[in-house]
Design a protein around this motif. Structure first.
Motif, PDB file in Angstrom:
ATOM      1  N   PRO A  19      36.671  41.330  52.922  1.00 10.15           N
ATOM      2  CA  PRO A  19      37.527  41.849  54.253  1.00 10.15           C
ATOM      3  C   PRO A  19      38.819  40.605  54.379  1.00 10.15           C
ATOM      4  CG  PRO A  19      35.566  40.704  54.548  1.00 10.15           C
ATOM      5  CD  PRO A  19      35.448  40.119  53.212  1.00 10.15           C
ATOM      6  N   ASP A  20      39.198  40.901  54.515  1.00 12.02           N
ATOM      7  CA  ASP A  20      40.596  40.562  55.663  1.00 12.02           C
ATOM      8  C   ASP A  20      40.112  39.552  56.605  1.00 12.02           C
ATOM      9  OD1 ASP A  20      43.098  39.241  56.315  1.00 12.02           O
ATOM     10  OD2 ASP A  20      43.727  41.215  57.384  1.00 12.02           O
ATOM     11  N   ASP A  21      40.460  38.163  56.602  1.00 10.35           N
ATOM     12  CA  ASP A  21      40.520  37.370  57.324  1.00 10.35           C
ATOM     13  C   ASP A  21      41.609  37.047  58.867  1.00 10.35           C
ATOM     14  OD1 ASP A  21      39.532  35.453  59.005  1.00 10.35           O
ATOM     15  OD2 ASP A  21      38.724  33.423  57.906  1.00 10.35           O
ATOM     16  N   PRO A  22      41.238  37.453  59.696  1.00  5.14           N
ATOM     17  CA  PRO A  22      42.677  37.236  60.002  1.00  5.14           C
ATOM     18  C   PRO A  22      43.262  35.580  60.472  1.00  5.14           C
ATOM     19  CG  PRO A  22      41.448  38.555  61.482  1.00  5.14           C
ATOM     20  CD  PRO A  22      40.449  37.960  60.302  1.00  5.14           C
ATOM     21  N   ALA A  23      42.219  35.215  60.049  1.00  7.35           N
ATOM     22  CA  ALA A  23      42.101  33.216  60.177  1.00  7.35           C
ATOM     23  C   ALA A  23      42.998  32.705  59.584  1.00  7.35           C
ATOM     24  CB  ALA A  23      40.787  32.596  60.218  1.00  7.35           C
ATOM     25  N   ASN A  24      42.940  33.718  57.974  1.00  7.97           N
ATOM     26  CA  ASN A  24      43.977  33.137  56.911  1.00  7.97           C
ATOM     27  C   ASN A  24      45.450  33.148  56.844  1.00  7.97           C
ATOM     28  OD1 ASN A  24      44.381  32.918  54.551  1.00  7.97           O
ATOM     29  ND2 ASN A  24      42.591  32.942  53.037  1.00  7.97           N
ATOM     30  N   PRO A  25      45.970  32.748  57.093  1.00  8.11           N
ATOM     31  CA  PRO A  25      47.326  33.261  57.154  1.00  8.11           C
ATOM     32  C   PRO A  25      47.858  33.988  56.012  1.00  8.11           C
ATOM     33  CG  PRO A  25      46.953  30.683  56.784  1.00  8.11           C
ATOM     34  CD  PRO A  25      45.746  30.971  56.518  1.00  8.11           C
ATOM     35  N   ALA A  26      47.248  33.189  54.683  1.00  9.64           N
ATOM     36  CA  ALA A  26      48.481  33.831  53.492  1.00  9.64           C
ATOM     37  C   ALA A  26      47.484  35.215  52.693  1.00  9.64           C
ATOM     38  CB  ALA A  26      48.154  32.533  52.700  1.00  9.64           C
ATOM     39  N   VAL A  27      46.092  34.798  53.026  1.00  7.26           N
ATOM     40  CA  VAL A  27      45.301  36.584  51.820  1.00  7.26           C
ATOM     41  C   VAL A  27      44.800  37.229  52.738  1.00  7.26           C
ATOM     42  CG1 VAL A  27      43.522  36.285  50.267  1.00  7.26           C
ATOM     43  CG2 VAL A  27      45.432  34.576  50.252  1.00  7.26           C
ATOM     44  N   ALA A  28      45.180  38.505  52.614  1.00  9.45           N
ATOM     45  CA  ALA A  28      44.118  39.911  52.707  1.00  9.45           C
ATOM     46  C   ALA A  28      42.941  39.619  52.704  1.00  9.45           C
ATOM     47  CB  ALA A  28      45.274  40.954  53.235  1.00  9.45           C
ATOM     48  N   ALA A  29      42.605  41.120  52.165  1.00 11.22           N
ATOM     49  CA  ALA A  29      41.559  41.891  51.385  1.00 11.22           C
ATOM     50  C   ALA A  29      41.906  41.817  50.408  1.00 11.22           C
ATOM     51  CB  ALA A  29      41.186  42.925  51.989  1.00 11.22           C
ATOM     52  N   THR A  30      40.894  40.954  49.561  1.00 14.15           N
ATOM     53  CA  THR A  30      40.864  41.194  48.014  1.00 14.15           C
ATOM     54  C   THR A  30      39.652  42.301  47.202  1.00 14.15           C
ATOM     55  OG1 THR A  30      41.312  39.009  47.961  1.00 14.15           O
ATOM     56  CG2 THR A  30      40.044  39.850  45.407  1.00 14.15           C
ATOM     57  N   ARG A  31      39.638  43.022  46.569  1.00 15.09           N
ATOM     58  CA  ARG A  31      38.737  43.719  45.925  1.00 15.09           C
ATOM     59  C   ARG A  31      38.609  43.604  44.386  1.00 15.09           C
ATOM     60  NH1 ARG A  31      40.971  48.103  44.149  1.00 15.09           N
ATOM     61  NH2 ARG A  31      42.330  47.950  44.839  1.00 15.09           N
ATOM     62  N   GLY A  32      37.779  43.694  43.582  1.00 18.03           N
ATOM     63  CA  GLY A  32      37.295  44.095  42.358  1.00 18.03           C
ATOM     64  C   GLY A  32      36.342  44.792  41.311  1.00 18.03           C
ATOM     65  N   GLY A  33      36.047  44.812  40.517  1.00 17.05           N
ATOM     66  CA  GLY A  33      35.077  45.670  40.026  1.00 17.05           C
ATOM     67  C   GLY A  33      35.784  46.753  38.952  1.00 17.05           C
ATOM     68  N   ALA A  34      36.849  47.023  39.074  1.00 16.10           N
ATOM     69  CA  ALA A  34      37.237  47.826  37.826  1.00 16.10           C
ATOM     70  C   ALA A  34      37.320  47.030  36.857  1.00 16.10           C
ATOM     71  CB  ALA A  34      38.208  48.387  38.746  1.00 16.10           C
ATOM     72  N   LEU A  35      37.783  46.504  36.291  1.00  8.86           N
ATOM     73  CA  LEU A  35      38.057  45.922  34.514  1.00  8.86           C
ATOM     74  C   LEU A  35      37.065  46.437  33.809  1.00  8.86           C
ATOM     75  CD1 LEU A  35      39.108  42.450  33.765  1.00  8.86           C
ATOM     76  CD2 LEU A  35      37.230  43.172  32.446  1.00  8.86           C
ATOM     77  N   LEU A  36      35.173  46.490  34.002  1.00 13.02           N
ATOM     78  CA  LEU A  36      34.989  47.094  32.429  1.00 13.02           C
ATOM     79  C   LEU A  36      34.941  48.364  32.043  1.00 13.02           C
ATOM     80  CD1 LEU A  36      31.852  44.854  32.646  1.00 13.02           C
ATOM     81  CD2 LEU A  36      33.586  44.064  30.984  1.00 13.02           C
ATOM     82  N   ASP A  37      35.306  49.105  33.581  1.00 12.82           N
ATOM     83  CA  ASP A  37      35.268  50.829  33.346  1.00 12.82           C
ATOM     84  C   ASP A  37      37.072  50.734  32.751  1.00 12.82           C
ATOM     85  OD1 ASP A  37      32.953  51.198  34.440  1.00 12.82           O
ATOM     86  OD2 ASP A  37      33.479  51.813  36.246  1.00 12.82           O
ATOM     87  N   ASN A  38      37.998  49.668  33.413  1.00 11.16           N
ATOM     88  CA  ASN A  38      39.317  49.783  32.586  1.00 11.16           C
ATOM     89  C   ASN A  38      39.520  49.775  30.624  1.00 11.16           C
ATOM     90  OD1 ASN A  38      40.600  51.149  34.053  1.00 11.16           O
ATOM     91  ND2 ASN A  38      40.318  49.952  35.977  1.00 11.16           N
ATOM     92  N   LEU A  39      38.666  48.516  30.496  1.00 12.92           N
ATOM     93  CA  LEU A  39      38.756  48.295  29.545  1.00 12.92           C
ATOM     94  C   LEU A  39      37.770  49.599  28.564  1.00 12.92           C
ATOM     95  CD1 LEU A  39      39.191  45.451  27.438  1.00 12.92           C
ATOM     96  CD2 LEU A  39      36.716  45.323  27.787  1.00 12.92           C
ATOM     97  N   ALA A  40      37.254  49.598  28.660  1.00  6.79           N
ATOM     98  CA  ALA A  40      36.162  51.158  28.169  1.00  6.79           C
ATOM     99  C   ALA A  40      37.219  51.832  28.155  1.00  6.79           C
ATOM    100  CB  ALA A  40      34.890  51.518  28.882  1.00  6.79           C
ATOM    101  N   ALA A  41      38.145  52.442  28.857  1.00  7.33           N
ATOM    102  CA  ALA A  41      39.081  53.861  29.175  1.00  7.33           C
ATOM    103  C   ALA A  41      39.828  53.101  27.127  1.00  7.33           C
ATOM    104  CB  ALA A  41      39.751  53.615  30.192  1.00  7.33           C
ATOM    105  N   LEU A  42      40.376  51.953  27.386  1.00  3.77           N
ATOM    106  CA  LEU A  42      41.658  50.958  26.497  1.00  3.77           C
ATOM    107  C   LEU A  42      40.338  51.471  24.652  1.00  3.77           C
ATOM    108  CD1 LEU A  42      43.188  49.104  28.632  1.00  3.77           C
ATOM    109  CD2 LEU A  42      44.340  50.510  27.355  1.00  3.77           C
TER     110      LEU A  42
END
Length: 280
Positions: A88-111
Motif C-alpha cells: 500500500p501507499d505509505d504517506p511517509a514515503n516521499p517518492a513511491v506510492a502503492a505497488t501491485r504485481g501478480g499478473a505476469l504468469l497469466d500474461n505470459l500464458a496469453a502470449l
C-alpha cells in the motif's frame, strides 16, 4: 499531436517484431511514483509543463513486468516483475506510492509461453519490482542472470531485498559481464548508477536494435531531462551519465528503446526534438 496525449495509463501486453525476434511486454502490475519526490530537484512548474505524464492522482504511472524475447522455439525474459504481492501507499514515503504485481504468469500464458519454456531471466538490477517472480522459483529451467558488479555489491541492495530474497535467486544464478551475449542477439550493456551494477540489454537482429533501459530511466519525461536527479539512485552522478549516454544511443538511426516503467508508451525512439516518440 503526440505531445498533447496523456502518457499516464498502465501498459497492457504488446508485441513488436525485430528482425527474426519477437519482442513482447508481459505486464505484471504497476507502481505510482510521486513526481516531486522521485525527482527531488524538480519544481511545480516542471510538472505543469509535463502534466501529460501524470494520472488523475498527480502521480507517474510506472508499469511493472518483463520483456519476453523469442527466437523460434526459444524464449527468455528480461526482468521478472514484482510477483504475487502488493504494497500500500505509505504517506511517509516521499517518492513511491502503492505497488501491485501478480499478473505476469497469466500474461505470459496469453502470449503462448509456459514458465518452464523460459531458458533465461536476465535481471537489470536487484530491486523487488524486477526480481519478484524469479526469487520465487517461477522459472524452474531458467538461468537467472545478474551483472557481476551488481551481485558482488549486493550488500548495497535496497532494504526489502532480504537475505531470503537473494537465497531464492542463488540456486539458478549466473553472473554476467559487459558485452556478453546471453541469448541470440541479446548482449549486456552496463548502465550503472541506479544501482551499483545496473545492466541494460541491447537486442540486435539484422540492422535493427532495441535497448532495454531497465531503471536507468524510469519515465519518458527523462528522455528530454536526463540530468534530473532521481531519489532512488545510489550514485546520482553515475546515473545521470548513464542516462545521457543511453539517450545519445537512442538518437542513432534504427535504434528503438524499451522503458518498462514508461506508463503505456514503453516502446519508442528519440525524436528530432530530443523528446520521446512512442512507436505507433
Amino acid at each position: 499531436m503526440i505531445a498533447e496525449q496523456r502518457w499516464s495509463a498502465e501498459a497492457g501486453a504488446r508485441t513488436i517484431e525485430l528482425g527474426d525476434l519477437r519482442i513482447s511486454y508481459v505486464p505484471d502490475g504497476a507502481v505510482g511514483l510521486k513526481p516531486r519526490g522521485w525527482f527531488p530537484e524538480t519544481t511545480a512548474q516542471d510538472w505543469r509543463d509535463h502534466a501529460h505524464h501524470l494520472d488523475g492522482a498527480g502521480q507517474l504511472v510506472a508499469s511493472i513486468g518483463g520483456l519476453l524475447v523469442e527466437r523460434g522455439p526459444r524464449a527468455m525474459l528480461v526482468d521478472a516483475g514484482f510477483g504475487p504481492a502488493s504494497r500500500p501507499d505509505d504517506p511517509a514515503n516521499p517518492a513511491v506510492a502503492a505497488t501491485r504485481g501478480g499478473a505476469l504468469l497469466d500474461n505470459l500464458a496469453a502470449l503462448g509461453r509456459a514458465p518452464e519454456q523460459v531458458e533465461a531471466v536476465a535481471i537489470t538490477h536487484l530491486h523487488t519490482d524486477h526480481i519478484g517472480w524469479a526469487h520465487r522459483g517461477a522459472f524452474p529451467a531458467a538461468r537467472i542472470l545478474v551483472a557481476e558488479p551488481e551481485w558482488e555489491r549486493r550488500d548495497q541492495r535496497a532494504a526489502d531485498v532480504t537475505e531470503a530474497v537473494l537465497a531464492g535467486l542463488e540456486p539458478q544464478l549466473e553472473t554476467i559481464r559487459e558485452g556478453q551475449e546471453v541469448f541470440p542477439g541479446v548482449r549486456v550493456r552496463y548502465s550503472v548508477g541506479h544501482t551499483p551494477g545496473h545492466a541494460s540489454y541491447v537486442i540486435t537482429s539484422g540492422d535493427r536494435r532495441l535497448v532495454v533501459l531497465g531503471d536507468a530511466l524510469h519515465s519518458a519525461v527523462q528522455i528530454a531531462n536526463p540530468s534530473w536527479p532521481v531519489w532512488a539512485d545510489v550514485d546520482r552522478a553515475a546515473a545521470i551519465r548513464s542516462r545521457q549516454e543511453l539517450v545519445r544511443e537512442l538518437q542513432q538511426p534504427g535504434m528503438i528503446g524499451f522503458g518498462v516503467h514508461f506508463a503505456d508508451v514503453q516502446f519508442g525512439r528519440v525524436g528530432d526534438d530530443g523528446a520521446w516518440c512512442p512507436l505507433p
